[in-house]
Each structure stands twice: as C-alpha cells, then as structure tokens.
Design a protein around this motif. Structure first.
Motif, PDB file in Angstrom:
ATOM      1  N   GLN A  84      13.099  -9.327 -25.494  1.00 40.84           N
ATOM      2  CA  GLN A  84      12.911  -9.806 -26.882  1.00 40.84           C
ATOM      3  C   GLN A  84      13.142 -11.315 -26.962  1.00 40.84           C
ATOM      4  OE1 GLN A  84      15.174  -7.757 -29.894  1.00 40.84           O
ATOM      5  NE2 GLN A  84      14.065  -5.831 -29.591  1.00 40.84           N
ATOM      6  N   THR A  85      14.111 -11.804 -26.199  1.00 42.62           N
ATOM      7  CA  THR A  85      14.361 -13.249 -26.187  1.00 42.62           C
ATOM      8  C   THR A  85      13.165 -13.976 -25.586  1.00 42.62           C
ATOM      9  OG1 THR A  85      16.752 -12.972 -26.118  1.00 42.62           O
ATOM     10  CG2 THR A  85      15.889 -15.054 -25.262  1.00 42.62           C
ATOM     11  N   GLN A  86      12.585 -13.395 -24.551  1.00 47.80           N
ATOM     12  CA  GLN A  86      11.389 -14.009 -23.963  1.00 47.80           C
ATOM     13  C   GLN A  86      10.233 -14.023 -24.953  1.00 47.80           C
ATOM     14  OE1 GLN A  86      10.361 -12.448 -20.130  1.00 47.80           O
ATOM     15  NE2 GLN A  86      12.272 -13.121 -19.195  1.00 47.80           N
ATOM     16  N   GLU A 102      26.981  -7.434 -25.551  1.00 40.45           N
ATOM     17  CA  GLU A 102      26.363  -7.463 -24.222  1.00 40.45           C
ATOM     18  C   GLU A 102      24.860  -7.754 -24.277  1.00 40.45           C
ATOM     19  OE1 GLU A 102      26.801  -3.853 -21.957  1.00 40.45           O
ATOM     20  OE2 GLU A 102      25.663  -4.723 -20.289  1.00 40.45           O
ATOM     21  N   LYS A 103      24.176  -7.114 -25.210  1.00 38.21           N
ATOM     22  CA  LYS A 103      22.705  -7.257 -25.258  1.00 38.21           C
ATOM     23  C   LYS A 103      22.200  -8.020 -26.485  1.00 38.21           C
ATOM     24  CE  LYS A 103      21.503  -4.933 -21.557  1.00 38.21           C
ATOM     25  NZ  LYS A 103      20.814  -5.644 -20.487  1.00 38.21           N
ATOM     26  N   ASP A 104      23.084  -8.400 -27.360  1.00 39.43           N
ATOM     27  CA  ASP A 104      22.640  -9.049 -28.601  1.00 39.43           C
ATOM     28  C   ASP A 104      22.909 -10.553 -28.567  1.00 39.43           C
ATOM     29  OD1 ASP A 104      21.954  -6.539 -29.598  1.00 39.43           O
ATOM     30  OD2 ASP A 104      23.983  -6.196 -30.352  1.00 39.43           O
ATOM     31  N   ARG A 105      21.901 -11.301 -28.960  1.00 36.69           N
ATOM     32  CA  ARG A 105      22.029 -12.759 -29.017  1.00 36.69           C
ATOM     33  C   ARG A 105      21.561 -13.247 -30.377  1.00 36.69           C
ATOM     34  NH1 ARG A 105      23.998 -11.120 -25.062  1.00 36.69           N
ATOM     35  NH2 ARG A 105      23.852 -11.891 -22.921  1.00 36.69           N
ATOM     36  N   GLU A 106      22.366 -14.091 -31.017  1.00 34.59           N
ATOM     37  CA  GLU A 106      21.917 -14.730 -32.255  1.00 34.59           C
ATOM     38  C   GLU A 106      21.284 -16.054 -31.881  1.00 34.59           C
ATOM     39  OE1 GLU A 106      24.289 -14.695 -36.088  1.00 34.59           O
ATOM     40  OE2 GLU A 106      24.236 -16.847 -35.646  1.00 34.59           O
ATOM     41  N   ILE A 125      18.113 -12.295 -34.428  1.00 30.36           N
ATOM     42  CA  ILE A 125      18.922 -11.663 -33.385  1.00 30.36           C
ATOM     43  C   ILE A 125      17.998 -10.905 -32.445  1.00 30.36           C
ATOM     44  CG2 ILE A 125      20.687  -9.909 -32.913  1.00 30.36           C
ATOM     45  CD1 ILE A 125      22.158 -10.786 -35.382  1.00 30.36           C
ATOM     46  N   THR A 126      18.178 -11.101 -31.151  1.00 32.15           N
ATOM     47  CA  THR A 126      17.423 -10.321 -30.169  1.00 32.15           C
ATOM     48  C   THR A 126      18.369  -9.322 -29.524  1.00 32.15           C
ATOM     49  OG1 THR A 126      17.803 -11.844 -28.322  1.00 32.15           O
ATOM     50  CG2 THR A 126      15.885 -12.276 -29.714  1.00 32.15           C
ATOM     51  N   HIS A 127      17.788  -8.226 -29.054  1.00 28.92           N
ATOM     52  CA  HIS A 127      18.609  -7.140 -28.523  1.00 28.92           C
ATOM     53  C   HIS A 127      18.351  -6.874 -27.044  1.00 28.92           C
ATOM     54  CE1 HIS A 127      19.560  -6.445 -32.718  1.00 28.92           C
ATOM     55  NE2 HIS A 127      18.265  -6.456 -32.974  1.00 28.92           N
ATOM     56  N   LEU A 163      27.314 -20.183 -21.084  1.00 25.47           N
ATOM     57  CA  LEU A 163      26.735 -19.554 -19.896  1.00 25.47           C
ATOM     58  C   LEU A 163      26.432 -18.102 -20.225  1.00 25.47           C
ATOM     59  CD1 LEU A 163      28.766 -20.467 -16.679  1.00 25.47           C
ATOM     60  CD2 LEU A 163      26.394 -21.040 -17.207  1.00 25.47           C
ATOM     61  N   GLY A 164      25.231 -17.666 -19.885  1.00 27.44           N
ATOM     62  CA  GLY A 164      24.869 -16.274 -20.145  1.00 27.44           C
ATOM     63  C   GLY A 164      24.329 -16.027 -21.541  1.00 27.44           C
ATOM     64  N   ALA A 165      24.242 -17.082 -22.336  1.00 25.13           N
ATOM     65  CA  ALA A 165      23.744 -16.909 -23.712  1.00 25.13           C
ATOM     66  C   ALA A 165      22.250 -16.562 -23.720  1.00 25.13           C
ATOM     67  CB  ALA A 165      23.997 -18.172 -24.529  1.00 25.13           C
ATOM     68  N   GLY A 166      21.540 -16.992 -22.673  1.00 25.97           N
ATOM     69  CA  GLY A 166      20.118 -16.649 -22.597  1.00 25.97           C
ATOM     70  C   GLY A 166      19.181 -17.848 -22.616  1.00 25.97           C
ATOM     71  N   LYS A 167      19.719 -19.022 -22.358  1.00 24.46           N
ATOM     72  CA  LYS A 167      18.893 -20.237 -22.400  1.00 24.46           C
ATOM     73  C   LYS A 167      17.749 -20.162 -21.388  1.00 24.46           C
ATOM     74  CE  LYS A 167      22.541 -22.815 -21.562  1.00 24.46           C
ATOM     75  NZ  LYS A 167      23.527 -21.710 -21.500  1.00 24.46           N
ATOM     76  N   THR A 168      18.088 -19.803 -20.141  1.00 25.52           N
ATOM     77  CA  THR A 168      17.042 -19.744 -19.115  1.00 25.52           C
ATOM     78  C   THR A 168      16.055 -18.616 -19.404  1.00 25.52           C
ATOM     79  OG1 THR A 168      18.528 -20.727 -17.478  1.00 25.52           O
ATOM     80  CG2 THR A 168      16.607 -19.552 -16.626  1.00 25.52           C
ATOM     81  N   THR A 169      16.560 -17.521 -19.946  1.00 27.64           N
ATOM     82  CA  THR A 169      15.677 -16.403 -20.328  1.00 27.64           C
ATOM     83  C   THR A 169      14.676 -16.873 -21.386  1.00 27.64           C
ATOM     84  OG1 THR A 169      17.475 -14.870 -19.863  1.00 27.64           O
ATOM     85  CG2 THR A 169      15.666 -14.037 -21.229  1.00 27.64           C
ATOM     86  N   LEU A 170      15.147 -17.651 -22.350  1.00 26.43           N
ATOM     87  CA  LEU A 170      14.251 -18.179 -23.379  1.00 26.43           C
ATOM     88  C   LEU A 170      13.216 -19.125 -22.753  1.00 26.43           C
ATOM     89  CD1 LEU A 170      14.002 -17.981 -26.563  1.00 26.43           C
ATOM     90  CD2 LEU A 170      14.988 -20.268 -26.587  1.00 26.43           C
TER      91      LEU A 170
HETATM   92  P1  ADP Z   1      21.953 -19.118 -19.659  1.00 23.46           P
HETATM   93  O1  ADP Z   1      20.789 -19.870 -19.100  1.00 23.46           O
HETATM   94  O2  ADP Z   1      22.215 -19.393 -21.111  1.00 23.46           O
HETATM   95  O3  ADP Z   1      23.210 -19.279 -18.842  1.00 23.46           O
HETATM   96  P2  ADP Z   1      20.554 -16.765 -18.737  1.00 23.46           P
HETATM   97  O4  ADP Z   1      19.263 -16.673 -19.465  1.00 23.46           O
HETATM   98  O5  ADP Z   1      20.539 -17.285 -17.332  1.00 23.46           O
HETATM   99  O6  ADP Z   1      21.606 -17.564 -19.630  1.00 23.46           O
HETATM  100  O7  ADP Z   1      21.251 -15.342 -18.669  1.00 23.46           O
HETATM  101  C1  ADP Z   1      21.344 -14.490 -19.773  1.00 23.46           C
HETATM  102  C2  ADP Z   1      21.924 -13.178 -19.291  1.00 23.46           C
HETATM  103  O8  ADP Z   1      22.175 -12.325 -20.394  1.00 23.46           O
HETATM  104  C3  ADP Z   1      20.972 -12.445 -18.360  1.00 23.46           C
HETATM  105  O9  ADP Z   1      21.719 -11.760 -17.390  1.00 23.46           O
HETATM  106  C4  ADP Z   1      20.289 -11.458 -19.308  1.00 23.46           C
HETATM  107  O10 ADP Z   1      19.843 -10.285 -18.647  1.00 23.46           O
HETATM  108  C5  ADP Z   1      21.428 -11.121 -20.261  1.00 23.46           C
HETATM  109  N1  ADP Z   1      20.998 -10.702 -21.599  1.00 23.46           N
HETATM  110  C6  ADP Z   1      21.386  -9.585 -22.231  1.00 23.46           C
HETATM  111  N2  ADP Z   1      20.870  -9.478 -23.447  1.00 23.46           N
HETATM  112  C7  ADP Z   1      20.106 -10.609 -23.614  1.00 23.46           C
HETATM  113  C8  ADP Z   1      19.312 -11.067 -24.688  1.00 23.46           C
HETATM  114  N3  ADP Z   1      19.215 -10.416 -25.872  1.00 23.46           N
HETATM  115  N4  ADP Z   1      18.664 -12.255 -24.514  1.00 23.46           N
HETATM  116  C9  ADP Z   1      18.776 -12.940 -23.372  1.00 23.46           C
HETATM  117  N5  ADP Z   1      19.523 -12.551 -22.308  1.00 23.46           N
HETATM  118  C10 ADP Z   1      20.183 -11.381 -22.437  1.00 23.46           C
END
Ligand code: ADP
Ligand code: MG
Length: 136
Positions: A10-12, A125-129, A4-6, A34-41
């Motif tokens: 942390q996801t990066q 809001e900030k936690d992702r499994e 789990i990232t917070h 959408l918003g799960a964090g795929k692009t962030t990863l």
């Molecule tokens: P996706 O590509 O899955 O649609 P994005 O990476 O574009 O998702 O967006 C993830 C959103 O969630 C961003 O706004 C980011 O700031 C927010 N967020 C909050 N907590 C996390 C986390 N733990 N890991 C990744 N993103 C997070």
C-alpha cells in the motif's frame, strides 16, 4: 494530506500515485525513523516514474542515480561537510531528474524552500501514517 497504509505494498501504491506530481528537479524530503518505510515509498515512486529496476537500500551507498531520479540516503552522514563532499549541492541543482532524499534533516540548512515534504510514522507493525505536501 495524511493517510495510513497497512502494508508495504500500500505504501508503494501511494508512492506510485505521488510520483505523478514530481517533475525533473523536484526535491522530495522523506522523513521518519528507521523502518518507517522511506525506501519502500521510494520503490513505489520509482514505479510511478516508470523504472522497473529494483530499488535497494545498500548500507554504504549514499547517492544513487537512476534513469529518472536520484535516490539519496544521508543516514550515515554526520555533517553538512560530508554531504557537500558527496556532491549534494550539485545534485540539488540538477534539473534532469527527481531528487528523493532520506534523512534530509542532515542538510536542513541547504534544502530549497520549494520542495515536497513527506513524513512517515510507525503506528504499529504494519501501519504507517504518511503525510505529504508541497511547500515553498
Ligand atoms: P526506511 O527506509 O524508512 O528505513 P524501509 O522502507 O527500508 O524503511 O523499511 C520499512 C520496513 O517496514 C520494511 O521491512 C517493510 O516491510 C515494513 N513495513 C511494514 N508495514 C509497512 C507499511 N505499511 N509501509 C511500509 N513499510 C512497511
Ligand atoms: Mg531507507
């Protein structure tokens, strides 16, 4: 593995670490809403692969080639035919870069058996499994 990232950073960091497992030709499926964090990863994976350029998520661009990897976002596609039209089959055969795919369910039928699977779930809001494994 499941973790789990917070925070986005942390996801990066996780992405950066995971990148050590990816060689040219590795297909990586990124699943989650959408918003799960795929692009962030993907941004973290890019760092792990040594790419300094910013990885964005432009609405209308489906396929982007970076120096060491492909970033593919199939969200907007509605059929396998459309994916074929953007050259997905050739990309899946490419052995000169890592192939990162958001919304791989759009091309489930043509995904290689040997690949990495990453599943991201919004816990709060900030936690992702985040679960990840190599499958074949
Ligand atoms: P996706 O590509 O899955 O649609 P994005 O990476 O574009 O998702 O967006 C993830 C959103 O969630 C961003 O706004 C980011 O700031 C927010 N967020 C909050 N907590 C996390 C986390 N733990 N890991 C990744 N993103 C997070
Ligand atoms: Mg995305």
């Amino acid at each position: 593995m499941t973790t789990i990232t917070h925070s986005p950073s942390q996801t990066q960091s996780l992405g950066k670490k995971l990148a050590q497992n990816f060689v040219d030709g590795t297909v990586v499926c990124l699943r989650g809403n959408l918003g799960a964090g795929k692009t962030t990863l993907v941004q973290g994976i890019a760092k792990g692969l040594g790419i300094k350029r910013r990885i964005s998520s432009p609405t209308f661009i489906i396929v982007r080639r970076y120096p060491r990897f492909w970033h593919i976002d199939l969200y907007r596609l509605t059929s396998l035919e459309e994916a074929r039209a953007v050259g997905i089959e050739e990309i899946l055969e490419d052995k000169t870069g890592v192939i990162l795919i958001e919304w791989p369910e759009k091309i489930e039928e043509i995904l290689p058996k040997k690949r990495w699977e990453i599943k991201m779930e919004i816990i709060s809001e900030k936690d992702r499994e985040i679960s990840y494994e190599a499958v074949h």
